[in-house]
Write a protein that holds these residues in place. Sequence first.
Motif, mmCIF file in Angstrom:
data_model
loop_
_atom_site.group_PDB
_atom_site.id
_atom_site.type_symbol
_atom_site.label_atom_id
_atom_site.label_comp_id
_atom_site.label_asym_id
_atom_site.label_seq_id
_atom_site.Cartn_x
_atom_site.Cartn_y
_atom_site.Cartn_z
ATOM 1 N N ALA A 181 6.408 1.998 6.893
ATOM 2 C CA ALA A 181 6.903 3.327 6.789
ATOM 3 C C ALA A 181 6.997 3.477 8.484
ATOM 4 C CB ALA A 181 6.042 4.366 6.136
ATOM 5 N N ASP A 182 8.094 4.299 8.800
ATOM 6 C CA ASP A 182 8.425 4.817 10.264
ATOM 7 C C ASP A 182 6.826 5.345 10.867
ATOM 8 O OD1 ASP A 182 11.777 5.422 10.091
ATOM 9 O OD2 ASP A 182 10.602 3.587 10.547
ATOM 10 N N SER A 183 6.086 6.053 10.129
ATOM 11 C CA SER A 183 5.104 6.794 10.539
ATOM 12 C C SER A 183 3.799 6.056 10.900
ATOM 13 C CB SER A 183 4.681 8.008 9.336
ATOM 14 O OG SER A 183 4.327 7.305 8.156
ATOM 15 N N VAL A 184 3.741 4.863 10.434
ATOM 16 C CA VAL A 184 2.728 4.101 10.760
ATOM 17 C C VAL A 184 3.104 2.691 11.582
ATOM 18 C CG1 VAL A 184 1.382 4.563 8.552
ATOM 19 C CG2 VAL A 184 2.851 2.500 8.657
ATOM 20 N N LYS A 185 4.275 2.619 11.785
ATOM 21 C CA LYS A 185 4.693 1.364 12.673
ATOM 22 C C LYS A 185 4.039 1.280 13.857
ATOM 23 C CE LYS A 185 9.285 0.650 10.997
ATOM 24 N NZ LYS A 185 10.714 0.528 10.970
ATOM 25 N N GLY A 186 3.389 0.172 14.289
ATOM 26 C CA GLY A 186 2.743 -0.083 15.408
ATOM 27 C C GLY A 186 1.384 0.502 15.743
ATOM 28 N N ARG A 187 0.823 0.947 14.506
ATOM 29 C CA ARG A 187 -0.677 1.461 14.178
ATOM 30 C C ARG A 187 -1.327 0.704 13.033
ATOM 31 N NH1 ARG A 187 -1.795 6.452 12.388
ATOM 32 N NH2 ARG A 187 -0.040 6.874 11.355
ATOM 33 N N PHE A 188 -0.567 0.573 11.937
ATOM 34 C CA PHE A 188 -0.993 -0.185 11.068
ATOM 35 C C PHE A 188 -0.649 -1.790 10.709
ATOM 36 C CE2 PHE A 188 -1.665 3.737 7.889
ATOM 37 C CZ PHE A 188 -2.514 4.299 8.871
ATOM 38 N N THR A 189 -1.335 -2.503 10.113
ATOM 39 C CA THR A 189 -0.791 -3.803 9.751
ATOM 40 C C THR A 189 -1.184 -4.162 8.338
ATOM 41 O OG1 THR A 189 -1.069 -4.557 12.180
ATOM 42 C CG2 THR A 189 -1.171 -6.193 10.890
ATOM 43 N N ILE A 190 -0.322 -4.749 7.729
ATOM 44 C CA ILE A 190 -0.435 -5.341 6.242
ATOM 45 C C ILE A 190 -0.693 -6.805 6.428
ATOM 46 C CG2 ILE A 190 2.044 -5.507 5.784
ATOM 47 C CD1 ILE A 190 1.008 -4.657 2.995
ATOM 48 N N SER A 191 -1.286 -7.551 5.573
ATOM 49 C CA SER A 191 -1.603 -8.976 5.581
ATOM 50 C C SER A 191 -2.074 -9.149 4.194
ATOM 51 C CB SER A 191 -2.518 -9.483 6.701
ATOM 52 O OG SER A 191 -3.939 -9.046 6.646
ATOM 53 N N ARG A 192 -1.885 -10.597 4.161
ATOM 54 C CA ARG A 192 -2.540 -11.035 2.732
ATOM 55 C C ARG A 192 -3.082 -12.418 2.886
ATOM 56 N NH1 ARG A 192 2.989 -11.036 -0.770
ATOM 57 N NH2 ARG A 192 1.520 -12.144 -2.253
ATOM 58 N N ASP A 193 -3.854 -12.935 1.854
ATOM 59 C CA ASP A 193 -4.577 -13.858 1.963
ATOM 60 C C ASP A 193 -4.292 -14.631 0.315
ATOM 61 O OD1 ASP A 193 -6.210 -16.177 1.401
ATOM 62 O OD2 ASP A 193 -7.797 -15.381 2.896
ATOM 63 N N LEU A 237 5.394 5.201 0.384
ATOM 64 C CA LEU A 237 5.362 3.945 0.693
ATOM 65 C C LEU A 237 4.538 3.772 2.154
ATOM 66 C CD1 LEU A 237 5.840 0.589 0.859
ATOM 67 C CD2 LEU A 237 7.859 1.272 1.937
ATOM 68 N N VAL A 238 3.674 2.801 2.419
ATOM 69 C CA VAL A 238 3.068 2.816 3.646
ATOM 70 C C VAL A 238 3.462 1.347 4.220
ATOM 71 C CG1 VAL A 238 0.984 2.374 4.848
ATOM 72 C CG2 VAL A 238 1.010 4.234 3.056
ATOM 73 N N CYS A 279 -3.097 0.460 -3.837
ATOM 74 C CA CYS A 279 -2.735 -0.695 -3.886
ATOM 75 C C CYS A 279 -1.827 -1.142 -4.995
ATOM 76 C CB CYS A 279 -3.780 -1.669 -3.860
ATOM 77 S SG CYS A 279 -3.163 -3.687 -4.136
ATOM 78 N N ASN A 280 -0.816 -1.827 -4.613
ATOM 79 C CA ASN A 280 0.384 -2.127 -5.682
ATOM 80 C C ASN A 280 0.837 -3.544 -5.499
ATOM 81 O OD1 ASN A 280 3.658 -2.270 -5.825
ATOM 82 N ND2 ASN A 280 2.993 -0.823 -7.226
ATOM 83 N N VAL A 281 0.830 -4.304 -6.612
ATOM 84 C CA VAL A 281 1.579 -5.536 -6.742
ATOM 85 C C VAL A 281 2.396 -5.573 -7.741
ATOM 86 C CG1 VAL A 281 0.555 -7.842 -7.584
ATOM 87 C CG2 VAL A 281 -0.648 -6.640 -6.161
ATOM 88 N N TRP A 324 0.792 -1.363 0.066
ATOM 89 C CA TRP A 324 -0.086 -0.148 0.100
ATOM 90 C C TRP A 324 0.796 1.106 -0.037
ATOM 91 C CZ3 TRP A 324 -5.368 -0.545 -0.466
ATOM 92 C CH2 TRP A 324 -5.683 -1.511 -0.340
ATOM 93 N N TYR A 325 0.712 2.054 -0.903
ATOM 94 C CA TYR A 325 1.124 3.400 -0.861
ATOM 95 C C TYR A 325 0.017 4.667 -0.525
ATOM 96 C CZ TYR A 325 5.217 1.323 -2.870
ATOM 97 O OH TYR A 325 6.138 0.344 -3.086
ATOM 98 N N ARG A 326 0.347 5.783 -0.111
ATOM 99 C CA ARG A 326 -0.542 6.772 -0.156
ATOM 100 C C ARG A 326 -0.160 8.087 -0.678
ATOM 101 N NH1 ARG A 326 -0.556 7.351 6.351
ATOM 102 N NH2 ARG A 326 1.602 8.561 6.680
#
Length: 115
Positions: free
Chosen positions: A60-72, A47-48, A95-97, A36-38
């Motif tokens: 990104a440092d700005s979202v560490k501890g608050r955001f969680t990325i996961s995939r299925d 980059l997020v 979203c980026n792949v 994810w980017y914003r």
Amino acid sequence: QVQLVESGGGLVQPGGSLRLSCAASGTIFSIAVAGWYRQAPGKQRELVATTNSGGSTNYADSVKGRFTISRDNAKNTVYLQMNSLKPEDTAVYYCNVRVWPSAYWGQGTQVTVSS
């Protein structure tokens, strides 16, 4: 060709949570780096978070501890759980792949954090 469809954006108050989803077409998702980017108004896209095929993650440092990325991989979907949202998180989230040498982008979903 890979198509990405994002969902889950919206308006939320500071301190609130949102979950973004990105569903990918095609058969490459399981071997791809997904992320994810914003982009906020007047700023460059940044980059997020990313996750690779092995499940390793980067934030990104700005979202560490608050955001969680996961995939299925079974659903060809990558998620971004966003907690403790701040006004400065307001942006269009993309979203980026990536599977070398190609990269694909979603259409973007607006996230607005405001009281």
